[in-house]
Design a protein around this motif. Structure first.
Motif, PDB file in Angstrom:
ATOM      1  N   UNK A 173      -4.093   1.277 -15.869  1.00 17.69           N
ATOM      2  CA  UNK A 173      -4.607   0.348 -14.877  1.00 17.69           C
ATOM      3  C   UNK A 173      -3.667   0.102 -13.719  1.00 17.69           C
ATOM      4  N   UNK A 174      -2.449   0.693 -13.778  1.00 17.21           N
ATOM      5  CA  UNK A 174      -1.452   0.468 -12.729  1.00 17.21           C
ATOM      6  C   UNK A 174      -0.930   1.793 -12.164  1.00 17.21           C
ATOM      7  N   UNK A 175      -1.684   2.859 -12.308  1.00 18.72           N
ATOM      8  CA  UNK A 175      -1.122   4.183 -12.058  1.00 18.72           C
ATOM      9  C   UNK A 175      -1.465   4.800 -10.715  1.00 18.72           C
ATOM     10  N   UNK A 176      -2.300   4.174  -9.927  1.00 19.65           N
ATOM     11  CA  UNK A 176      -2.609   4.730  -8.602  1.00 19.65           C
ATOM     12  C   UNK A 176      -2.767   3.613  -7.578  1.00 19.65           C
ATOM     13  N   UNK A 177      -2.430   3.940  -6.353  1.00 23.89           N
ATOM     14  CA  UNK A 177      -2.751   3.055  -5.238  1.00 23.89           C
ATOM     15  C   UNK A 177      -3.824   3.733  -4.397  1.00 23.89           C
ATOM     16  N   UNK A 178      -4.664   2.940  -3.817  1.00 27.51           N
ATOM     17  CA  UNK A 178      -5.748   3.436  -2.976  1.00 27.51           C
ATOM     18  C   UNK A 178      -5.253   3.515  -1.537  1.00 27.51           C
ATOM     19  N   UNK A 179      -5.461   4.658  -0.895  1.00 27.38           N
ATOM     20  CA  UNK A 179      -5.123   4.839   0.512  1.00 27.38           C
ATOM     21  C   UNK A 179      -6.420   5.072   1.272  1.00 27.38           C
ATOM     22  N   UNK A 180      -6.577   4.368   2.375  1.00 28.08           N
ATOM     23  CA  UNK A 180      -7.842   4.415   3.102  1.00 28.08           C
ATOM     24  C   UNK A 180      -7.600   4.193   4.588  1.00 28.08           C
ATOM     25  N   UNK A 181      -8.593   4.531   5.387  1.00 24.73           N
ATOM     26  CA  UNK A 181      -8.543   4.276   6.827  1.00 24.73           C
ATOM     27  C   UNK A 181      -9.430   3.081   7.148  1.00 24.73           C
ATOM     28  N   UNK A 182      -9.040   2.347   8.179  1.00 27.90           N
ATOM     29  CA  UNK A 182      -9.771   1.154   8.587  1.00 27.90           C
ATOM     30  C   UNK A 182      -9.999   1.212  10.094  1.00 27.90           C
ATOM     31  N   UNK A 183     -11.204   0.889  10.518  1.00 26.39           N
ATOM     32  CA  UNK A 183     -11.543   0.791  11.941  1.00 26.39           C
ATOM     33  C   UNK A 183     -12.351  -0.479  12.152  1.00 26.39           C
ATOM     34  N   UNK A 184     -12.502  -0.864  13.395  1.00 21.23           N
ATOM     35  CA  UNK A 184     -13.362  -1.997  13.701  1.00 21.23           C
ATOM     36  C   UNK A 184     -14.825  -1.594  13.527  1.00 21.23           C
TER      37      UNK A 184
END
Length: 305
Positions: A267-278
């Motif tokens: 439950x602690x093994x990945x971080x989520x990477x994402x893009x954000x725009x308006x």
């Protein structure tokens, strides 16, 4: 009809907090910003600002105006996207903010792809942590932000922003020495470092909050002797046996890990990477091209272990 320029100044004040910050961001004199907002108050016919000590805050009526202004600006961004889509080539400037590991591992490849496909598009990249970059995106200082989310630490999702997943990045416990007695399981490996020095990101960051919670849930308060937002420094301190650390896989940028690693508890093994725009700008061809280039960078063999 209300003046859109003045409405935007009111919106800027909501996001930036002070008249001085609005003036600095827009290269105006503070007195000019104040005068424009006074004229807007006269147009609306009700007070829009109220003094709180040396600062000002928006009244309820001002908040209503800002909400409508956001809707108008979103529609204008869609119009801008439609016009850009009608052109045969991408031009103009795309402003990106990225945290360190994504900037090192993904952004250079994405920039090369964008340069080859759209040579007339100017891309400006700023190294900035998501805690600062996302408010700046709302304030229209950037067009796209690369952000991260740690396990069990969901980030706020303002209605004015749109997210798109990029990848799940593995997280590791990085050991300052290869052999550690009593470290047979992920939780045991973590507890074995209870009395060892640690390096972590600065207090107040999402990564630091997650790391502290992980250690406390394991039953100890980490001895944080080194603090830095630079994960390459974290890695170097582990390599020289000065500290333990939590390191994301992207820090090696496709190379073989240089320190002993152990898995983290489930439950602690990945971080989520994402893009954000308006909201409203995701249809813009430059945004779509950038997101596509980043996805290609993720899939590139040079960026995988």
């Amino acid at each position: 009809m209300f003046d859109l320029h003045r409405l935007r100044l009111l919106r800027e004040l909501k996001h930036r907090g002070t008249l001085a910050a609005v003036a600095s961001a827009l290269s105006y004199a503070p007195s000019s910003v104040s005068q424009q907002l006074s004229q807007l108050e006269a147009e609306v016919g009700v007070p829009l600002l109220e003094r709180v000590g040396r600062r000002v805050r928006l009244t309820e009526q001002a908040e209503i105006l800002v909400a409508h202004t956001e809707a108008v600006l979103e529609r204008l961004e869609r119009a801008e996207a439609d016009i850009a889509t009608s052109l045969t080539d991408l031009t103009g400037t795309l402003r990106i903010a990225s945290f360190q590991t994504a900037a090192l591992a993904l952004v250079p490849t994405a920039l090369s792809l964008l340069r080859d496909a759209h040579p007339r598009l100017r891309v400006h990249v700023t190294h900035m942590e998501p805690e600062s970059a996302l408010p700046a995106l709302l304030a229209r200082d950037f067009d796209l932000v690369l952000a991260e989310e740690y396990p069990a630490n969901p980030s706020p999702r303002p209605a004015e922003l749109e997210e798109e997943d990029l990848l799940d990045d593995r997280l590791h416990l990085a050991l300052p020495q290869a052999r550690m007695p009593g470290a047979e399981t992920p939780l045991a490996a973590l507890r074995a470092l209870a009395d060892h020095p640690w390096v972590m990101e600065p207090e107040g960051t999402t990564a630091r909050n997650w790391a502290m919670t992980l250690c406390r849930n394991a039953g100890f308060e980490p001895d944080v002797r080194f603090e830095s937002p630079d994960l390459l420094l974290h890695l170097r301190l582990v390599e020289h046996h000065h500290a333990a650390a939590f390191l994301p896989h992207l820090v090696w940028n496709g190379r073989r890990p240089t320190v002993p690693l152990r898995p983290l508890p489930r439950g602690q093994r990945t971080r989520r990477i994402f893009t954000v725009v308006r909201r409203g700008s995701s249809r813009h061809p430059a945004v779509r091209a950038c997101r596509s280039a980043l996805l290609q960078a993720v899939a590139s063999p040079s960026d995988t272990a």
